[in-house]
Design a protein around this motif. Structure first.
Motif, PDB file in Angstrom:
ATOM      1  N   ALA A 152     -14.517 -13.633  -0.008  1.00 30.47           N
ATOM      2  CA  ALA A 152     -15.448 -12.976   0.916  1.00 30.47           C
ATOM      3  C   ALA A 152     -15.050 -13.212   2.366  1.00 30.47           C
ATOM      4  CB  ALA A 152     -16.872 -13.486   0.672  1.00 30.47           C
ATOM      5  N   ALA A 153     -14.545 -14.407   2.667  1.00 36.16           N
ATOM      6  CA  ALA A 153     -14.102 -14.704   4.037  1.00 36.16           C
ATOM      7  C   ALA A 153     -12.966 -13.767   4.440  1.00 36.16           C
ATOM      8  CB  ALA A 153     -13.663 -16.156   4.141  1.00 36.16           C
ATOM      9  N   PHE A 154     -11.999 -13.556   3.549  1.00 35.71           N
ATOM     10  CA  PHE A 154     -10.897 -12.650   3.851  1.00 35.71           C
ATOM     11  C   PHE A 154     -11.380 -11.202   3.960  1.00 35.71           C
ATOM     12  CE2 PHE A 154      -8.150 -16.173   2.639  1.00 35.71           C
ATOM     13  CZ  PHE A 154      -7.056 -15.985   3.469  1.00 35.71           C
ATOM     14  N   HIS A 155     -12.439 -10.868   3.254  1.00 36.79           N
ATOM     15  CA  HIS A 155     -12.975  -9.512   3.311  1.00 36.79           C
ATOM     16  C   HIS A 155     -13.501  -9.186   4.703  1.00 36.79           C
ATOM     17  CE1 HIS A 155     -14.746  -5.795   1.948  1.00 36.79           C
ATOM     18  NE2 HIS A 155     -15.960  -6.188   2.328  1.00 36.79           N
ATOM     19  N   ASP A 156     -13.910 -10.202   5.453  1.00 36.26           N
ATOM     20  CA  ASP A 156     -14.478  -9.980   6.783  1.00 36.26           C
ATOM     21  C   ASP A 156     -13.421  -9.678   7.842  1.00 36.26           C
ATOM     22  OD1 ASP A 156     -16.992 -10.365   5.782  1.00 36.26           O
ATOM     23  OD2 ASP A 156     -17.124 -12.472   6.365  1.00 36.26           O
ATOM     24  N   ILE A 157     -12.146  -9.815   7.502  1.00 39.52           N
ATOM     25  CA  ILE A 157     -11.086  -9.515   8.460  1.00 39.52           C
ATOM     26  C   ILE A 157     -11.028  -8.011   8.722  1.00 39.52           C
ATOM     27  CG2 ILE A 157      -8.566  -9.400   8.724  1.00 39.52           C
ATOM     28  CD1 ILE A 157      -8.346 -12.107   7.477  1.00 39.52           C
ATOM     29  N   VAL A 158     -10.949  -7.659  10.000  1.00 40.82           N
ATOM     30  CA  VAL A 158     -10.810  -6.246  10.393  1.00 40.82           C
ATOM     31  C   VAL A 158      -9.358  -6.026  10.827  1.00 40.82           C
ATOM     32  CG1 VAL A 158     -11.560  -4.436  11.962  1.00 40.82           C
ATOM     33  CG2 VAL A 158     -13.212  -6.132  11.126  1.00 40.82           C
ATOM     34  N   LEU A 159      -8.637  -5.214  10.073  1.00 40.27           N
ATOM     35  CA  LEU A 159      -7.234  -4.944  10.389  1.00 40.27           C
ATOM     36  C   LEU A 159      -7.122  -4.028  11.604  1.00 40.27           C
ATOM     37  CD1 LEU A 159      -5.892  -4.334   6.770  1.00 40.27           C
ATOM     38  CD2 LEU A 159      -5.627  -6.393   8.158  1.00 40.27           C
ATOM     39  N   PRO A 160      -6.170  -4.303  12.503  1.00 34.83           N
ATOM     40  CA  PRO A 160      -5.998  -3.466  13.696  1.00 34.83           C
ATOM     41  C   PRO A 160      -5.703  -2.018  13.326  1.00 34.83           C
ATOM     42  CG  PRO A 160      -4.717  -5.502  13.875  1.00 34.83           C
ATOM     43  CD  PRO A 160      -5.217  -5.435  12.465  1.00 34.83           C
ATOM     44  N   ASP A 161      -6.318  -1.110  14.048  1.00 34.90           N
ATOM     45  CA  ASP A 161      -6.069   0.314  13.832  1.00 34.90           C
ATOM     46  C   ASP A 161      -5.955   0.978  15.213  1.00 34.90           C
ATOM     47  OD1 ASP A 161      -5.779   2.810  12.757  1.00 34.90           O
ATOM     48  OD2 ASP A 161      -7.917   3.094  12.330  1.00 34.90           O
ATOM     49  N   PRO A 162      -4.762   1.444  15.586  1.00 36.48           N
ATOM     50  CA  PRO A 162      -3.553   1.546  14.765  1.00 36.48           C
ATOM     51  C   PRO A 162      -2.866   0.194  14.577  1.00 36.48           C
ATOM     52  CG  PRO A 162      -3.094   2.291  16.978  1.00 36.48           C
ATOM     53  CD  PRO A 162      -4.577   2.029  16.930  1.00 36.48           C
ATOM     54  N   ALA A 163      -2.148   0.083  13.471  1.00 34.23           N
ATOM     55  CA  ALA A 163      -1.436  -1.150  13.171  1.00 34.23           C
ATOM     56  C   ALA A 163      -0.112  -1.194  13.924  1.00 34.23           C
ATOM     57  CB  ALA A 163      -1.165  -1.243  11.670  1.00 34.23           C
TER      58      ALA A 163
END
Length: 320
Positions: A152-163
Motif C-alpha cells: 500500500a505504501a508503494f501504491h501511494d507513489i505518484v509517477l512523474p508525467d511526463p516521465a
C-alpha cells in the motif's frame, strides 16, 4: 498450598509504571521512563527495559512521539455496550465498520509514528476499540498485514508525467521516489529485503518504471543494476528507522544526541590520531547526513553505470 510463580521482571516493571499512570503520578502526555532510566531504576538489562516499553505500547498505555519520546497515551473513550447477551453478540459487533483497507491504513499510521516494533494485531485492534480476533476476518496475521502495508505504501507513489526519457534521468527519478517514500514510512527500508524479497506488485512496478529506459545491456546485468540502485537507497534510508527508535529510547533527537557527544568527538578530532576525521574540523556539524550520503552515492552509482551503458569496452561481458 503451592504459591503462584512470581511474574517475570519486565511484567513487574510494567505494572509499576501502570500504577503510576493509574494514580495520576504520570498524566496523559507525560514522558514515561526511557529504556536507559528503566535499566538504572530497576537494575535490569536493556533487553528487559525494551520489552517493558514494547508491552506498554502494545497494551495501548503509552505511545511514541517523534522528538519527545514515549509518553502516556490518552485514555480511550468507553464504548457503550449494545443491548443483548454480551457473550453471544460481543465478537460479532466488534467487527462493525472494519475492512482490510482500514486495517492496513491503521497499521501504516502506527508503524510510521512508532516503528515496526510497535506494531501488533492487538495494537491495531486498539485503534478501532475492538478485539484482536476481529482483525483476523480481514488479515491472516501480522506478517500478512505488513506485506499489505508495504504494498500500500508503494501504491501511494505518484509517477512523474511526463516521465524522463533518458535512462539516467529515469533511474535518478525512480531513486528519489523511493527515498521520499522511506522518509514518509521510516520502517519500510528495514522491512524490505534483497535476499528474501516479498511479492509486492506495486513495488516491482516502480522498479520496472525506473529501469524502463536502460538499453543495450543483457537482462541479468539490468537486474543487477536495478537491485544495486534499490539497495543503495534502501540501506541508506534504514537510518530513518534507526534514528526514530533511538529518539524514542533516549528522548533526544539526532541534533541533541550529537550535541551531547560533542566533547568526546572533539577530543578524537583534535588528537591527531585520525587525520581523515580531523580534516572535517571547522566544517558544519551536519557535513555528513543521510541525505548527503544518499546524494553522493546516487551520483557515483549513476556515473559508474554510465560507463556500463554508454561506454562499455569492446568484448566486455555482462555480470558473471
Amino acid at each position: 498450598m503451592e504459591q503462584s510463580a512470581a511474574p517475570p521482571p519486565y511484567r513487574r516493571i510494567v505494572e509499576e509504571i501502570r500504577s503510576r499512570i493509574d494514580s495520576g503520578t504520570l498524566a496523559p502526555g507525560d514522558r514515561v521512563p526511557s529504556t536507559r532510566r528503566i535499566t538504572r531504576e530497576w537494575g535490569v538489562a536493556m533487553a528487559t527495559a525494551t520489552k517493558v516499553l514494547t508491552t506498554l505500547r502494545q497494551e495501548g498505555v503509552v505511545r511514541a512521539v517523534p522528538g519527545v519520546g514515549t509518553v502516556v497515551a490518552a485514555p480511550q473513550p468507553q464504548r457503550t455496550a449494545r443491548p443483548g447477551p454480551a457473550r453471544e453478540r460481543g465478537p460479532r459487533e466488534t467487527d462493525s465498520g472494519l475492512s482490510r483497507e482500514r486495517v492496513v491504513r491503521a497499521g501504516l499510521r502506527i508503524a510510521d509514528a512508532e516503528g515496526l516494533r510497535a506494531l501488533s494485531m492487538r495494537r491495531v485492534a486498539a485503534e478501532f476499540g475492538v478485539s484482536s480476533m476481529a482483525l483476523y476476518r480481514h488479515v491472516a496475521n501480522k506478517d500478512a498485514l505488513v506485506v499489505l502495508m508495504a504494498d500500500a505504501a508503494f501504491h501511494d507513489i505518484v509517477l512523474p508525467d511526463p516521465a524522463p526519457d533518458g535512462w539516467r534521468a529515469r533511474m535518478e527519478a525512480g531513486a528519489r521516489l523511493q527515498w521520499q517514500l522511506y522518509q514518509r514510512h521510516p520502517w519500510l527500508a528495514h522491512y524490505l529485503s534483497i535476499t528474501r524479497p516479498q511479492p509486492m506488485p506495486r513495488a516491482m512496478a516502480l522498479i520496472e518504471w525506473t529501469m524502463a529506459r536502460v538499453a543495450g545491456v543483457d537482462p541479468v546485468t539490468l537486474l543487477h543494476m536495478a537491485v544495486t540502485l534499490l539497495n543503495h537507497v534502501r540501506a541508506t534510508a534504514a537510518g530513518f528507522e534507526d534514528d526514530l527508535e533511538a529518539e524514542q529510547e533516549t528522548g533526544m533527537d539526532q541534533r541533541q544526541w550529537m550535541a551531547s557527544m560533542e566533547p568526546v568527538f572533539e577530543g578524537i578530532l583534535t588528537s591527531g590520531s585520525y587525520p581523515m576525521y580531523g580534516g572535517i574540523s571547522g566544517h558544519d556539524e551536519d557535513v555528513v547526513t543521510l541525505t548527503s550520503l544518499f546524494e553522493f552515492g546516487l551520483a557515483r552509482l549513476l556515473d559508474g553505470m554510465a560507463v556500463l551503458v554508454e561506454g562499455r569496452a569492446p568484448g566486455s561481458g555482462g555480470v558473471s
